[in-house]
Design a protein around this motif. Sequence first.
Motif, short mmCIF file in Angstrom:
data_model
loop_
_atom_site.label_atom_id
_atom_site.label_comp_id
_atom_site.label_asym_id
_atom_site.label_seq_id
_atom_site.Cartn_x
_atom_site.Cartn_y
_atom_site.Cartn_z
N GLN A 431 0.83 -1.21 0.00
CA GLN A 431 0.00 0.00 0.00
C GLN A 431 0.86 1.26 0.00
OE1 GLN A 431 -2.34 -0.92 3.48
NE2 GLN A 431 -4.19 -1.20 2.27
N GLY A 452 -8.79 6.12 5.98
CA GLY A 452 -9.64 5.14 5.29
C GLY A 452 -10.06 4.03 6.24
N LYS A 455 -12.84 5.22 8.52
CA LYS A 455 -13.94 5.91 7.84
C LYS A 455 -15.31 5.64 8.46
CE LYS A 455 -15.68 6.53 3.18
NZ LYS A 455 -15.72 5.87 1.88
N PRO B 87 -2.68 -4.06 -8.78
CA PRO B 87 -2.97 -2.82 -8.03
C PRO B 87 -3.53 -3.17 -6.65
CG PRO B 87 -3.88 -2.75 -10.25
CD PRO B 87 -3.46 -4.17 -10.01
N VAL B 88 -3.06 -2.47 -5.61
CA VAL B 88 -3.50 -2.81 -4.25
C VAL B 88 -4.78 -2.09 -3.88
CG1 VAL B 88 -1.21 -3.32 -3.35
CG2 VAL B 88 -2.08 -1.00 -3.20
N GLU B 89 -5.50 -2.68 -2.95
CA GLU B 89 -6.72 -2.06 -2.44
C GLU B 89 -6.35 -1.18 -1.25
OE1 GLU B 89 -9.93 -4.72 -1.71
OE2 GLU B 89 -9.69 -5.76 -3.64
N ILE B 90 -6.96 -0.02 -1.16
CA ILE B 90 -6.80 0.83 0.02
C ILE B 90 -8.19 1.10 0.57
CG2 ILE B 90 -5.74 2.90 0.99
CD1 ILE B 90 -4.03 3.07 -1.52
N PRO B 91 -8.67 0.25 1.47
CA PRO B 91 -10.06 0.32 1.92
C PRO B 91 -10.41 1.66 2.55
CG PRO B 91 -9.02 -1.71 2.69
CD PRO B 91 -7.94 -0.84 2.11
N GLY B 92 -11.58 2.16 2.21
CA GLY B 92 -12.09 3.37 2.84
C GLY B 92 -11.56 4.67 2.26
N VAL B 93 -10.54 4.58 1.40
CA VAL B 93 -10.01 5.81 0.80
C VAL B 93 -10.68 6.02 -0.55
CG1 VAL B 93 -7.97 6.99 -0.10
CG2 VAL B 93 -7.79 5.58 1.96
N VAL B 142 -10.29 2.98 -3.14
CA VAL B 142 -9.26 2.72 -4.14
C VAL B 142 -9.14 1.21 -4.39
CG1 VAL B 142 -6.82 2.95 -4.74
CG2 VAL B 142 -7.98 4.79 -3.49
N ASN B 143 -9.55 0.80 -5.57
CA ASN B 143 -9.49 -0.62 -5.99
C ASN B 143 -10.28 -1.57 -5.09
OD1 ASN B 143 -7.81 -0.18 -8.27
ND2 ASN B 143 -6.03 -0.05 -6.92
#
Lengths: 482, 250
Positions: A431, A452, A455, B87-93, B142-143
């Motif tokens: 990340q 995030g 959130k 591509p990496v996931e960025i939870p909540g962003v 994001v993803n």
Amino acid sequence: MVSSTDHLDSLVTQEYKHGFVTDIESEIIPPGLSEDVIRLISAKKDEPQWMLEWRLNSYRHWLTMKEPNWAKLEIEPIDYQSISYYAAPKNPDDAPKSLDEVDPKLLETYEKLGIPLEERAALAGVAVDAVFDSVSVATTFKDKLYDVGVIFCSFSDALKEHPELVKEYLGTVVPTGDNFFAALNAAVFSDGSFVYIPKGVRCPMELSTYFRINASNTGQFERTLIIADEDAYVSYLEGCTAPMRDENQLHAAVVELIVQKGASIKYSTVQNWYPGDENGVGGIYNFVTKRAECRGDNSKVSWTQVETGSAITWKYPSCVLKGDNSSGEFYSVALTNLKQQADTGTKMIHIGKNTSSNIVSKGISAGRGQNAYRGLVKITKGAEGARNYTQCDSLLMGDKCGAHTFPYIEVLNPTAQVEHEATTSKISEDQMYYCRQRGLSAEDAVSMIVNGFCKEVLKELPMEFAVEAQKLLGLSLEGSVG
Amino acid sequence: MLQVKDLKVSIDGKEILKGISLDVKPGEVHAIMGPNGSGKSTLSHVLTGREGYDVTSGSVSYLGKDLLDMEPEERAREGIFLAFQYPVEIPGVNNMYFLKAAVNARRVHQGMEELDALDFMDSLKEKMALLKMDDSFLKRGVNEGFSGGEKKRNEILQMAMLEPKLALLDETDSGLDIDALQICSDGVNSLRNKERGFVVITHYQRLLDYIVPDFVHVLADGRIVKSGGKDLALELEEKGYGWIEGIDAA
């Protein structure tokens, strides 16, 4: 090139923004605790006899109690005789009658903290009660609120102007002997906020109290009492900061919420007491008892907390769900960096039928911080059809911090549905690499990933404060990770 | 614009790249092909500054600067973009928020003003239309929960918004069906111009039917064993990797 571990080690660069001291003449009583000190506090506040008796009874009870030691915390022994239990800015003519009479130095202090105490200022939709050390120094929009029947004032004023309400509700949710710190608070509390929302009234603005500890060697012991009568609604927010000092300072507050039939209280906290330095020197001991009682059917209470400050946080905002169909919510972000410790969570006590509770806890540990979630979900025998959902997520940064989860579940009714989910994760190198490849600095990347992660909780905060909380999370982690 | 000279790279003491040289000029599209494990992704990671790689010898110069001396974000802000294989996931962003932060980080670095919300949206909508992406993309994390094809399209969208000087594409075709491949390739082709350089990493020749390269290099066991024009890719497709000297088995 700088590796992530190097960034982790550069923790020390973090700065506390609210660490200044206001140079104001204060009246501070000598350190020490005795029945005489309690009599003195009560006399200073010109309290009725019953209030003094209540305090003295609490004090005598407190003397028989021991500090709780079940939390996962390392606490230096506290010398209760070395603390001063009352500090107040000196004012020639008693309390200020209006905002215009408030000492400009105090107004300046709150201005610096981003809390304007002028009614025409930026936060026009928010009424503020400002508590400085042991006393409330100003409350805004008091008259405007009173026009719709809402009482919002300092605890001292409430005791003078609405003694019957205080007497009826005080200590009915958190009894004086509830726990060590609650008993201490009941004996020596000096001020706090009082809110009463009458039947059917939806409070037209956000209410907030801003707590500031300024004097050294003092403790802050405030008491907040909020009553939402039938079908009433209020959203209330508290914020806290303190100067940087080398000694630990004790903050032992009690908050009681009473929610009647069909009423709803939303209580939000953004706690940013001074956390101490990277070696754990100084910082506030934040030992707080917060409890809400949903007394009537269809009542609702929602706690949201963002805890980024304090050397030690010990608090479990709880909901006693007595009314049928009543519901309780707890949304929490607790961040521990430096050598901070937090042991926080909630208690959901289901008593009424078809009661429901929802818990979302996000713990973030960085530096040498230790972060524990401790929660109790109790479904009593008569709580037919009760439901609970708990989600506990922990985020770890670096290898010197810790995250712990202690969920307690007691179910005495077979119709209950209780769910618990927990995750622990780290900010992954993938990340970080991804964000930096897109041009974001390591610190911006961390702040973004952490926000995030939080959130679900941050979206529960009133809008004006959600932005503040986001900045605060970024700030508290400054220099901690790369 | 990019000169890689005799680059040797190890991970945990194991040599992965054993002396790579590559010269990319503005406007050129270079394809790097090769069997699995030949070091293709390592090359893209080292060029973008991922941690965990030891450069043991050689040099990389980008627009006259020593690339290996720069932090990953500095390389990005100087115009290097990598379309990730995974591509990496960025939870909540929020995806749009992320993209705006990236675009403005780069603009500030290059001495330009930050884009305001309106200008940003205008530009974004235009590029999303090209990639046949609907608005829901912007509101998601994001993803987060994206399908493989959606992730790849999101990469190309980011590339279009960031307007890199040098774009690296790492196996952009993997996991894409024909339609998605077409859409992504159209997106890439629309970005081709005289100034922009591309390095396209792929295992299969298929992608190069859509993104036609100027040069093809075959990477095997950490070395470029053969270089040629676009026809080399076709030859590889026909004969496999086995006929090239220096590759033991394909």
